[in-house]
Write a protein that holds these residues in place. Structure first.
Motif, PDB file in Angstrom:
ATOM      1  N   GLU A 121       0.785  -1.088  -0.171  1.00 45.34           N
ATOM      2  CA  GLU A 121       0.127   0.306   0.196  1.00 45.34           C
ATOM      3  C   GLU A 121       1.044   1.291  -0.087  1.00 45.34           C
ATOM      4  OE1 GLU A 121      -2.501  -0.214   3.091  1.00 45.34           O
ATOM      5  OE2 GLU A 121      -3.861  -2.086   2.232  1.00 45.34           O
ATOM      6  N   ARG A 122       2.251   1.074   0.685  1.00 40.77           N
ATOM      7  CA  ARG A 122       2.821   2.559   0.698  1.00 40.77           C
ATOM      8  C   ARG A 122       3.427   2.633  -0.123  1.00 40.77           C
ATOM      9  NH1 ARG A 122       4.378   2.341   7.112  1.00 40.77           N
ATOM     10  NH2 ARG A 122       2.523   1.719   7.923  1.00 40.77           N
ATOM     11  N   ALA A 123       4.438   1.187  -0.849  1.00 42.53           N
ATOM     12  CA  ALA A 123       5.019   2.119  -1.829  1.00 42.53           C
ATOM     13  C   ALA A 123       4.241   1.842  -3.318  1.00 42.53           C
ATOM     14  CB  ALA A 123       5.380   0.343  -2.280  1.00 42.53           C
ATOM     15  N   GLY A 124       2.972   1.342  -3.487  1.00 43.71           N
ATOM     16  CA  GLY A 124       1.981   1.410  -4.745  1.00 43.71           C
ATOM     17  C   GLY A 124       2.162   0.163  -5.065  1.00 43.71           C
ATOM     18  N   THR A 129       5.231  -3.387 -10.246  1.00 47.04           N
ATOM     19  CA  THR A 129       5.275  -3.184 -11.823  1.00 47.04           C
ATOM     20  C   THR A 129       6.307  -2.794 -12.327  1.00 47.04           C
ATOM     21  OG1 THR A 129       2.599  -2.457 -11.820  1.00 47.04           O
ATOM     22  CG2 THR A 129       3.760  -2.880 -14.195  1.00 47.04           C
ATOM     23  N   ALA A 130       6.978  -2.314 -12.057  1.00 46.64           N
ATOM     24  CA  ALA A 130       8.736  -2.439 -12.786  1.00 46.64           C
ATOM     25  C   ALA A 130       8.993  -2.669 -12.118  1.00 46.64           C
ATOM     26  CB  ALA A 130       8.878  -0.592 -12.653  1.00 46.64           C
ATOM     27  N   ARG A 131       9.009  -3.385 -11.252  1.00 43.23           N
ATOM     28  CA  ARG A 131      10.268  -4.097 -10.747  1.00 43.23           C
ATOM     29  C   ARG A 131      10.298  -5.689 -12.025  1.00 43.23           C
ATOM     30  NH1 ARG A 131      12.975  -3.386  -4.831  1.00 43.23           N
ATOM     31  NH2 ARG A 131      12.433  -1.230  -4.913  1.00 43.23           N
ATOM     32  N   GLY A 132       8.842  -5.981 -11.817  1.00 49.80           N
ATOM     33  CA  GLY A 132       8.034  -7.208 -12.351  1.00 49.80           C
ATOM     34  C   GLY A 132       7.901  -7.661 -13.769  1.00 49.80           C
ATOM     35  N   ALA A 208       5.318   4.540 -13.875  1.00 48.08           N
ATOM     36  CA  ALA A 208       4.757   3.983 -13.452  1.00 48.08           C
ATOM     37  C   ALA A 208       4.045   4.033 -12.233  1.00 48.08           C
ATOM     38  CB  ALA A 208       5.639   2.267 -13.064  1.00 48.08           C
ATOM     39  N   GLU A 209       3.801   4.552 -11.510  1.00 45.87           N
ATOM     40  CA  GLU A 209       2.423   4.434 -10.258  1.00 45.87           C
ATOM     41  C   GLU A 209       2.301   5.983 -10.256  1.00 45.87           C
ATOM     42  OE1 GLU A 209       1.083   4.064  -6.254  1.00 45.87           O
ATOM     43  OE2 GLU A 209       2.195   2.838  -7.366  1.00 45.87           O
ATOM     44  N   ILE A 210       2.880   7.179 -11.301  1.00 47.86           N
ATOM     45  CA  ILE A 210       1.832   7.837 -11.104  1.00 47.86           C
ATOM     46  C   ILE A 210       0.998   7.969 -12.807  1.00 47.86           C
ATOM     47  CG2 ILE A 210       3.594   9.030 -13.025  1.00 47.86           C
ATOM     48  CD1 ILE A 210       2.256  12.279 -11.373  1.00 47.86           C
ATOM     49  N   ILE A 211       1.411   6.978 -13.571  1.00 48.35           N
ATOM     50  CA  ILE A 211       0.365   6.629 -14.871  1.00 48.35           C
ATOM     51  C   ILE A 211      -0.733   5.990 -14.061  1.00 48.35           C
ATOM     52  CG2 ILE A 211       0.304   5.232 -16.490  1.00 48.35           C
ATOM     53  CD1 ILE A 211       3.349   7.077 -17.208  1.00 48.35           C
ATOM     54  N   ALA A 212       0.135   4.495 -13.578  1.00 49.43           N
ATOM     55  CA  ALA A 212      -0.674   3.533 -12.992  1.00 49.43           C
ATOM     56  C   ALA A 212      -2.114   4.197 -12.279  1.00 49.43           C
ATOM     57  CB  ALA A 212      -0.356   2.798 -11.690  1.00 49.43           C
ATOM     58  N   ALA A 213      -1.996   4.909 -10.688  1.00 42.10           N
ATOM     59  CA  ALA A 213      -2.803   5.473  -9.868  1.00 42.10           C
ATOM     60  C   ALA A 213      -3.571   6.535 -10.777  1.00 42.10           C
ATOM     61  CB  ALA A 213      -1.984   6.271  -8.899  1.00 42.10           C
ATOM     62  N   THR A 214      -2.527   7.198 -11.858  1.00 44.21           N
ATOM     63  CA  THR A 214      -4.049   8.193 -12.449  1.00 44.21           C
ATOM     64  C   THR A 214      -5.088   7.487 -13.268  1.00 44.21           C
ATOM     65  OG1 THR A 214      -1.814   9.907 -13.259  1.00 44.21           O
ATOM     66  CG2 THR A 214      -4.076  10.286 -14.453  1.00 44.21           C
ATOM     67  N   SER A 234       2.678  14.304 -13.825  1.00 43.54           N
ATOM     68  CA  SER A 234       3.697  13.164 -14.536  1.00 43.54           C
ATOM     69  C   SER A 234       4.804  13.935 -15.056  1.00 43.54           C
ATOM     70  CB  SER A 234       2.560  12.697 -15.693  1.00 43.54           C
ATOM     71  OG  SER A 234       1.248  12.305 -15.378  1.00 43.54           O
ATOM     72  N   ARG A 235       4.177  14.777 -15.773  1.00 46.81           N
ATOM     73  CA  ARG A 235       5.929  15.986 -16.378  1.00 46.81           C
ATOM     74  C   ARG A 235       7.208  15.877 -15.523  1.00 46.81           C
ATOM     75  NH1 ARG A 235       2.250  20.909 -19.182  1.00 46.81           N
ATOM     76  NH2 ARG A 235       1.774  19.627 -21.337  1.00 46.81           N
TER      77      ARG A 235
END
Length: 594
Positions: A121-124, A129-132, A208-214, A234-235
């Motif tokens: 939850e804290r890492a998102g 996703t990026a690591r995997g 990846a986190e900000i794109i996924a969250a958006t 994002s920018r």
């Protein structure tokens, strides 16, 4: 809180080395076979320059064409042997790499499944996703391509240098001295590359986190007019990623030009020194020619090694991020992790006790302040209170998802933080309004909780939560495929599946945090009653927003501003005329008008 503070851990150099050695030991016979093939291929490659030197000496000695032809035939045979052995070695190396990559992927999945939910939850999901994806792919390409190539060229390079020293130690020494600029450039690069690639990976995770969250919250972004703000965020994230990538590009732009301009130095030095030694009569022309040819031959494996070293820095950083998940078994907030004991099972009374509990998220203001609570075995306890009172936080601590800041939470006298995960999940289960339908059949979705469950048990669990009706009406019953491309499920059906999994897990304590929030009132009440009937005699702690849940409970605990302010039965608290009584009158009046 910065992105760096929320990312999952990264393995240090020692952990990465140990993990790499484990992978080699897991397939050590194949690795040893690959190494032997490379040694044989390198040995076959050494014959060519030596035989050329012999030909020079034979011609200078005036011997016949027959001797030259025999030596030339030897060169042809050795070259063919080297080709076949190198091809065989590369095939063996690629097979070893693919098997090792499979182990890396399996280990990654195991580590992800073992992660505490608070860490996720804290890492998102972006970091995971990026690591995997990107990091595992980088490790995979290295194992499949760079690893075998580095092994082949490393063995060849060592053999070539050894051959030069065997011909003349002085020529070998001057050749090594000529490699000094390459050594200095490599040392400069290695000191900076790992940190640079780790920063690049972290920046990629943030993107990846900000794109996924958006994307996940697209409707919320649209409803509240947050598009410009999300675009700006994002920018910023992309700009940070660009700077991180440009830094590693700068390192490569310095490293490679330096080493490429120094490749000719060893052969040139050997020719100059060899000519001087030949003029003094200390070495023959054949030895000088063979040494020069060896050192020229050395350029190709050296170039490949240095190219692969650069790739290894990127892969090493990616491997550190993949292996870092194994270090995330503790809390994400930095507090020490208790060592689970396999024998840490709660006492038969399964009593839950909270003593002097304080908790704060990420060193912020306290969410819970001095909470003391005892939940009796088999009791149905409702947690009520306004939003932000600490109900959800308390439920997570009761389920062992988070760890207390100070104070303790025990189950049967054993701190929940000391229960092994597999024991804890069989003792206490937390069910929230968040739910997930996995790709697969209804049967697959249910057997996640109990793989050995028969179809009769699955139907009984569905009936317990009122979901058997729509499942029977589905195209293939328990065999109906769900998820993307399968039979569609709405929020209430997905939540019923989650509750059915709880029934199959059969824990002695169930913590419900708005578990029926997405169900309509009639369905929710029916589901709660059915679930209560199935779990009769077990402990149930429910975070209640609909006060009929509190009305049905054995006791009600009222939370305000992180403190437990009232505790008693529904009738006792209504009669006391406090906070709960006011909530009850408000809710009951609204319900009556409705």
């Amino acid at each position: 809180m910065s992105a760096a503070e929320t990312l999952l851990p990264v393995a240090n150099r020692a952990d990465v080395r140990r993990a790499a050695l484990r992978l080699v030991r897991a397939d050590r016979r194949k690795f040893a076979g690959t190494l032997l093939l490379n040694v044989l291929a390198a040995a076959a490659g050494l014959a060519g320059p030596w035989l050329v030197g012999r030909i020079v000496d034979e011609v200078r000695a005036g011997r016949g064409v027959g001797a030259v032809d025999r030596l030339a035939l030897g060169i042809l045979v050795c070259s063919l042997a080297q080709l076949l052995l190198a091809r065989w070695a590369r095939r063996a190396g690629n097979r070893f790499g693919e098997r090792t990559l499979a182990r890396v992927r399996e280990g990654y999945v195991e580590n992800v499944l073992a992660l505490p939910s608070c860490a996720v939850e804290r890492a998102g999901t972006g970091d995971l996703t990026a690591r995997g994806t990107a990091d595992v792919v980088t490790v995979g390409s290295t194992l499949r391509d760079a690893g075998p190539e580095l092994l082949i060229n490393g063995v060849q390079g060592l053999f070539v240098l050894g051959a030069v020293f065997a011909l003349d130690p002085l020529l070998g020494g001057i050749a090594l001295l000529a490699l000094t600029p390459i050594w200095l450039a490599l040392r400069w690069y290695l000191r900076r590359a790992r940190d640079g690639y780790l920063a690049q990976g972290a920046a990629g995770s943030a993107v990846a986190e900000i794109i996924a969250a958006t994307a996940e919250g697209a409707r919320t972004v649209e409803a509240f007019g947050l598009a410009e703000r999300r675009i700006a965020a994002s920018r910023d994230s992309l700009e940070h990623s660009r700077r991180a990538r440009f830094h590693t590009l700068f390192l490569r732009s310095v490293f490679f030009p330096v080493i490429e301009t120094t490749y000719a130095l060893p052969a040139a030095a050997a020719l100059l020194l060899g000519g001087w030694l030949h003029a003094r009569g200390e070495v023959g022309v054949g030895a000088v020619v063979a040494s020069a040819l060896y050192l020229q031959q050395f350029v190709d494996p050296l170039d490949q090694i240095l190219m692969r070293v650069e790739q290894l820095q990127s892969a090493g950083a990616s491997f550190a991020r993949v292996e870092g998940l194994a270090r995330a078994s503790g809390p994400a907030d930095g507090r020490p992790t208790a060592t689970p004991s396999p024998d840490s099972t709660p006492a038969p009374d399964t009593r839950i006790e909270v003593r002097g509990l304080h908790y704060a998220y990420d060193h912020g203001a306290e969410v819970l302040r001095g909470v003391d609570l005892a939940v009796r075995p088999g009791e149905r306890l409702a947690l009520v209170g306004p939003s932000g009172a600490g109900k959800t936080t308390l439920s997570r601590l009761l389920a062992g998802v988070d760890r207390p800041g100070t104070g303790s939470v025990t189950v049967g006298g054993v701190p929940v933080t000391e229960l092994a995960p597999e024991v804890l999940r069989r003792q206490v289960v937390l069910v929230t309004q968040e739910h997930h339908v996995f790709l697969g059949t209804v049967r697959d979705n249910l057997r996640i909780a109990e793989p050995a469950a028969t179809d009769d048990r699955l139907w009984a669990a569905l009936a317990a939560v009122g979901a058997d009706g729509w499942v029977r009406e589905s195209p293939d019953g328990l065999g109906t495929r769900l998820g993307a491309g399968g039979h569609p499920t709405d929020g209430s059906q997905a939540q019923q599946l989650a509750l059915a999994r709880v029934v199959l897990a059969d824990p002695h304590t169930l913590v419900l945090d708005e578990a029926t929030a997405l169900l309509d009132p009639a369905t929710a009440r029916h589901t709660e009653r059915a679930l209560a009937a199935v779990l009769r005699g077990r402990t149930v702690v429910a975070v209640a927003h609909r006060l009929h849940t509190a009305h049905d409970a054995d006791r009600v605990a009222v939370m305000e501003h992180g403190r437990l302010t009232e505790l008693g039965t529904h009738d006792e608290l209504v009669a006391a005329g406090g906070t709960y009584a006011a909530l009850w009158r408000t809710w009951h009046g609204d319900a009556a008008r409705a």
